[in-house]
Design an enzyme around this catalytic site. Structure first.
Site, PDB file in Angstrom:
ATOM      1  N   GLY A  95     -17.463 -27.861 -19.486  1.00 15.84           N
ATOM      2  CA  GLY A  95     -17.794 -29.245 -19.173  1.00 15.84           C
ATOM      3  C   GLY A  95     -17.926 -29.531 -17.692  1.00 15.84           C
ATOM      4  N   HIS A  96     -17.754 -28.527 -16.847  1.00 20.52           N
ATOM      5  CA  HIS A  96     -17.759 -28.761 -15.381  1.00 20.52           C
ATOM      6  C   HIS A  96     -18.617 -27.728 -14.683  1.00 20.52           C
ATOM      7  CE1 HIS A  96     -15.989 -29.557 -11.339  1.00 20.52           C
ATOM      8  NE2 HIS A  96     -15.757 -30.733 -11.852  1.00 20.52           N
ATOM      9  N   PHE A  97     -19.805 -27.780 -14.610  1.00 18.74           N
ATOM     10  CA  PHE A  97     -20.759 -28.682 -15.240  1.00 18.74           C
ATOM     11  C   PHE A  97     -21.720 -27.836 -16.050  1.00 18.74           C
ATOM     12  CE2 PHE A  97     -19.509 -30.540 -11.176  1.00 18.74           C
ATOM     13  CZ  PHE A  97     -19.061 -31.784 -11.571  1.00 18.74           C
ATOM     14  N   VAL A 128     -18.874 -24.953 -12.040  1.00 26.10           N
ATOM     15  CA  VAL A 128     -18.126 -25.081 -10.789  1.00 26.10           C
ATOM     16  C   VAL A 128     -16.648 -25.234 -11.139  1.00 26.10           C
ATOM     17  CG1 VAL A 128     -17.759 -26.513  -8.746  1.00 26.10           C
ATOM     18  CG2 VAL A 128     -20.066 -26.202  -9.623  1.00 26.10           C
TER      19      VAL A 128
END
Length: 128
Positions: free
Chosen positions: A55-57, A62
């Site tokens: 989810g990041h990203f 990252v």
């Protein structure tokens, strides 16, 4: 002290005996140097299968800065175990503050996060 520095480097299996953290929140893979009461060098290998990358990203993975700080705090906790009077059976190391934190570049899959912590001041049971 929690372990013998002549046995360095130590791997994640040994680190798990020192820290209460477990996957996916154990963020120190190896301790490479330790000067008791003075400094520590450790590392985190950042792999593409880290759960936070989902989810990041999406499309641009990252490592979140807060997790980079957590990895540094975990390395500091290992260093704290070498401080006079620290007993891991009865004491817990806590991160209490941060000063002038700056992130110079992104950390992405395939990177190695080099963690260095140095004790600059020690008062009673609080280290800076």
């Amino acid at each position: 002290m929690a372990f013998d520095t002549s046995k360095l480097p130590v791997d994640v299996t040994f680190i798990q005996r020192l820290l209460p953290h477990r996957y996916p929140f154990l963020l120190v893979d190896r301790v490479t140097e330790l000067e008791p009461d003075v400094r520590i060098r450790a590392l985190k290998n950042v792999t593409v299968n880290e759960p936070f990358f989902n989810g990041h990203f999406p499309g641009l993975p990252v490592m979140p800065g807060v997790l980079q700080v957590e990895a540094l705090a975990q390395a500091a906790a290992v260093l704290a175990m070498s401080l006079p009077g620290f007993d891991p059976k009865t004491h817990v190391a806590y991160l209490m503050s941060l000063d002038d934190v700056k992130f110079r570049r992104i950390v992405e899959p395939g990177d190695r996060l080099d963690l260095e912590v140095e004790v600059v001041q020690l008062k009673r049971s609080i280290a800076k």
